[in-house]
Design an enzyme around this catalytic site. Structure first.
Site, PDB file in Angstrom:
ATOM      1  N   TYR A 198       0.928  -1.405  -0.363  1.00  0.00           N
ATOM      2  CA  TYR A 198       0.122  -0.515   0.164  1.00  0.00           C
ATOM      3  C   TYR A 198       0.639   1.080   0.109  1.00  0.00           C
ATOM      4  O   TYR A 198       0.411   2.828  -0.447  1.00  0.00           O
ATOM      5  CB  TYR A 198      -0.880  -0.274   1.386  1.00  0.00           C
ATOM      6  CG  TYR A 198      -1.966  -0.514   1.161  1.00  0.00           C
ATOM      7  CD1 TYR A 198      -2.204  -1.967   1.775  1.00  0.00           C
ATOM      8  CD2 TYR A 198      -3.185  -0.757  -0.173  1.00  0.00           C
ATOM      9  CE1 TYR A 198      -3.874  -2.431   2.040  1.00  0.00           C
ATOM     10  CE2 TYR A 198      -4.005  -1.263  -0.025  1.00  0.00           C
ATOM     11  CZ  TYR A 198      -4.760  -2.083   0.627  1.00  0.00           C
ATOM     12  OH  TYR A 198      -5.368  -2.508   0.856  1.00  0.00           O
ATOM     13  N   SER A 200     -10.223  -8.255  -2.402  1.00  0.00           N
ATOM     14  CA  SER A 200      -9.043  -9.160  -0.961  1.00  0.00           C
ATOM     15  C   SER A 200      -9.482  -8.418  -0.048  1.00  0.00           C
ATOM     16  O   SER A 200      -9.801  -9.468   0.907  1.00  0.00           O
ATOM     17  CB  SER A 200      -7.745  -8.899  -1.284  1.00  0.00           C
ATOM     18  OG  SER A 200      -7.068  -9.526  -2.513  1.00  0.00           O
ATOM     19  N   GLU A 201      -9.538  -7.384   0.209  1.00  0.00           N
ATOM     20  CA  GLU A 201      -9.802  -6.746   1.895  1.00  0.00           C
ATOM     21  C   GLU A 201     -11.442  -7.296   1.737  1.00  0.00           C
ATOM     22  O   GLU A 201     -12.088  -7.261   2.985  1.00  0.00           O
ATOM     23  CB  GLU A 201      -9.512  -5.353   1.713  1.00  0.00           C
ATOM     24  CG  GLU A 201      -7.844  -4.849   1.767  1.00  0.00           C
ATOM     25  CD  GLU A 201      -7.440  -5.218   2.687  1.00  0.00           C
ATOM     26  OE1 GLU A 201      -8.148  -6.268   4.106  1.00  0.00           O
ATOM     27  OE2 GLU A 201      -6.230  -4.479   2.867  1.00  0.00           O
ATOM     28  N   ALA A 202     -12.092  -6.712   1.317  1.00  0.00           N
ATOM     29  CA  ALA A 202     -13.948  -7.591   1.313  1.00  0.00           C
ATOM     30  C   ALA A 202     -13.300  -9.479   1.899  1.00  0.00           C
ATOM     31  O   ALA A 202     -14.725  -9.229   2.258  1.00  0.00           O
ATOM     32  CB  ALA A 202     -14.546  -6.941   0.261  1.00  0.00           C
TER      33      ALA A 202
END
Length: 289
Positions: free
Chosen positions: A134, A182-184
């Site tokens: 990130y 991915s984060e979801a």
């Protein structure tokens, strides 16, 4: 002759309805709803092999050999343009993607390894000028995640940017892609926040950023708690939906019982700890994960 024709049609039907790669997951934005997005994220989670469950949360495998380590996500925008995204199933980390005959991989060792197994028939391979970290993506984009809109319209724009590879906005698009997939998959809260924005965008809250930065820490403490009477060895500090700092010390916390949906295996944590910025700005101050 009729029997031959029927048999031929049956074979053709089976061929057309058989997925190209076992475990592939697809999502089309045309006609998408909150429900269909939820089904997509649920299918993505199911495509990730788990070692066992801790507190009813799947613990991802620590390793898998060769091509078994990767799965593909096919994403189609409103204009019916599709990109295929390769993920590492041990950590839901995006390795790269393919648009048409060109593959694009992050500039990192794990993505170089993935390129040996996915998109091998692409006519052209591009190595992106940054890793999937990130911090690197934010530097390349010239903006932090808090200033990059999410929601299904934002995902559509991201797919379009990546399909045509606009170098100026690719880093921002990749952050939208990572958070929308991915984060979801890692957190039900992030899934819900994105899924309910079917026709509009929103800026990610501090609660979302806090969760994203703390997946490794939460996963580690939940695994420790499984042999420590449900207690964390070290507290994890998060930001809640009211922008308040909360300290998580055991598995009775809501983030454990009803939010986190996947656990990163402790054997993979050294690599993941390098993939998120360790200090994230909140308002005028700074919050260390």
């Amino acid at each position: 002759m009729i029997r031959f024709l029927v048999l031929s049609l049956l074979i053709l039907t089976l061929f057309l309805t058989t997925p190209a790669v076992e475990g592939d997951v697809s999502f089309r934005l045309s006609g998408a709803t909150s429900s269909s997005y939820g089904v997509f994220i649920s299918n993505l989670r199911k495509a990730l092999p788990n070692e066992r469950k801790l507190y009813d949360i799947p613990l991802l495998r620590s390793s898998l050999p060769g091509s078994q380590r990767y799965a593909l996500i096919h994403l189609t925008n409103y204009a019916d343009e599709t990109i295929s995204v390769a993920i590492d199933v041990t950590n839901v980390y995006i390795m790269g993607y393919r648009a048409g005959d060109t593959s694009y991989f992050f500039n990192e060792a794990s993505a170089t390894e993935a390129a040996k197994y996915v998109f091998k028939d692409a006519m052209r391979k591009v190595t992106l000028p940054y890793s999937g970290n990130y911090e690197r993506l934010q530097t390349a984009a010239g903006k932090i995640r808090e200033n990059i809109p999410l929601g299904l319209p934002a995902l559509d724009s991201a797919i379009t940017t990546l399909f045509y590879y606009n170098a100026n906005s690719a880093a921002s698009a990749l952050m939208v892609l990572i958070q929308s997939t991915s984060e979801a998959a890692r957190y039900k809260f992030i899934e819900q926040q994105i899924g309910k924005r079917v026709d509009k965008t929103f800026l990610p809250s501090l609660a979302i950023i806090s969760l994203e930065n703390s997946w490794s820490a939460l996963s580690k403490q939940i695994q420790i708690a499984s042999t420590n009477n449900g207690q964390f060895e070290s507290p994890v500090v998060l930001i809640n939906a009211q922008n308040q700092r909360v300290t998580i010390t055991n598995v009775d916390a809501g983030v454990v019982t009803s939010n986190i949906a996947l656990l990163l295996n402790r054997n993979n944590m050294a690599a993941m700890d390098d993939d998120v910025p360790m200090t994230q700005s909140f308002g005028c101050g700074s919050y260390a994960i």
